[in-house]
Design an enzyme around this catalytic site. Structure first.
Site, PDB file in Angstrom:
ATOM      1  N   CYS A 205      35.095  25.111  -8.114  1.00  0.00           N
ATOM      2  CA  CYS A 205      35.087  25.636  -9.481  1.00  0.00           C
ATOM      3  C   CYS A 205      35.235  24.518 -10.510  1.00  0.00           C
ATOM      4  CB  CYS A 205      36.226  26.632  -9.681  1.00  0.00           C
ATOM      5  SG  CYS A 205      36.304  27.977  -8.497  1.00  0.00           S
ATOM      6  N   ASP A 206      36.151  23.594 -10.246  1.00  0.00           N
ATOM      7  CA  ASP A 206      36.563  22.632 -11.269  1.00  0.00           C
ATOM      8  C   ASP A 206      36.273  21.174 -10.940  1.00  0.00           C
ATOM      9  OD1 ASP A 206      37.639  24.783 -12.722  1.00  0.00           O
ATOM     10  OD2 ASP A 206      39.508  24.678 -11.589  1.00  0.00           O
TER      11      ASP A 206
ATOM     12  N   CYS B 182      40.837  25.259  -6.890  1.00  0.00           N
ATOM     13  CA  CYS B 182      39.439  25.475  -6.511  1.00  0.00           C
ATOM     14  C   CYS B 182      38.590  24.267  -6.872  1.00  0.00           C
ATOM     15  CB  CYS B 182      38.901  26.729  -7.198  1.00  0.00           C
ATOM     16  SG  CYS B 182      37.165  27.060  -6.818  1.00  0.00           S
TER      17      CYS B 182
END
Length: 321
Positions: free
Chosen positions: A139-140, A136
């Site tokens: 997300c990261d 992701c």
């Protein structure tokens, strides 16, 4: 575990399919209960721009769309419960489901549990999950500002991840096992612009051989040439983003529902009841039953269909009494 909660209609999943099913079911006065699952909002919560949702072409993000769907469902008094179902009994009536936080029974069930990111299965990949290996970018990606990263995959998700990361990382190495990409043409156009004028570097006809690193995390990847297996190359990267597709979240239904390659089989719909599974009263919607189209709008559409099918099923039960 406490008391068992019963409802006429239970919906599993809080992506576009689940929330749409909830809206239609609630408006039909079915008083649906929706169990969110571990990933509230589904895959769209990890998507930045949503450009293909009809009627909302500007500045729509995945998290915003899911927030609106949540509000829409609650407006019509859908009861939403944050829980994860880990066991089901679909052989007896009412259907019985066990979650981490409670037990539930229902007369009709809509399964909209979606799909989860797929990994390659390399031991080195597993070893560095959460320490440089991710599925992701939204997300990261923040953690790799001004660093070199790699993305592996050849479809829409991989190209979208690479484009997103190109605005954060110093270099993005996009790795694909084939010569050409399967992404939509508009995404390919943006990708090639970044390749020619930006910081994305393509590595086609390459497979991931190994993720390398140390106690601090990922330090690089080793690639194998698919056209010359003796050719191994190494890249220095701080992070690897795997974008090779998804697997349906159907493990708990194995042995109870008819599946095909992990996806729940539903009827053709020629005579209606298109979302019914192999068990009457159990319906499926969204990515859990669709491995072809896999769009937010098609998931929402099947969620609507499942709610209408469930309504007709429950009406039939009432008429039979």
């Amino acid at each position: 575990m406490g008391t068992t909660k019963h409802s006429k209609l239970l919906i599993l999943g809080s992506g576009p399919a689940g929330y749409t099913a909830a809206v239609y079911a609630a408006r039909a006065n079915l008083q649906p209960v929706l169990i969110t699952g571990m990933e509230k909002g589904g895959q769209l919560t990890t998507t930045t721009e949503v450009e293909n949702w009809p009627g909302d072409p500007n500045d729509l993000t995945g998290p915003l769309l899911m927030e609106r769907m949540h509000e829409h469902a609650t407006k019509f008094e859908t009861e939403i419960i944050f829980d994860h179902i880990n066991k089901v009994d679909l052989q007896n009536r009412p259907f019985r489901l066990n979650g981490d936080n409670g037990e539930y029974t229902c007369d009709a069930l809509i399964i909209a549990t979606g799909a989860s990111a797929r990994y390659l299965g390399l031991p080195s990949e597993e070893a560095f999950k959460g320490r440089g290996v991710s599925a992701c970018a939204t997300c990261d990606g923040f953690f790799y500002r001004n660093q070199k990263v790699a993305v592996i995959g050849g479809g829409n998700t991989a190209v979208e991840e690479a484009l997103y990361l190109s605005n954060i990382a110093s270099e993005v190495h996009l790795i694909h096992r084939r010569d050409g990409f399967r992404a939509e043409k508009i995404l390919i156009k943006r990708l090639m612009d970044k390749v020619e004028n930006g910081n994305i570097i393509l590595h086609t006809n390459r497979t991931l051989e190994e993720v390398t690193g140390d106690q601090m995390g990922v330090t690089g990847v080793r690639l194998r040439d698919t056209q010359n297996s003796d050719n191994i190359e190494s890249l220095d990267v701080a992070g690897l983003f795997v974008a090779i597709g998804h697997s349906p979240n159907t493990a708990i239904f194995e042995g109870q529902l008819e599946l095909e390659n992990g996806y729940i089989k539903v009827q053709s719909g020629i005579h209606g009841n298109a979302t019914q599974t192999s068990i009457p009263g159990v319906f499926a919607a969204g990515d859990v039953m669709d491995h072809i189209y896999r769009q937010a709008i098609t998931s929402a559409g099947t969620g609507c269909m499942a709610a209408l099918d469930a309504e007709r099923y429950l009406d039939g039960l009432a008429d039979a009494k």
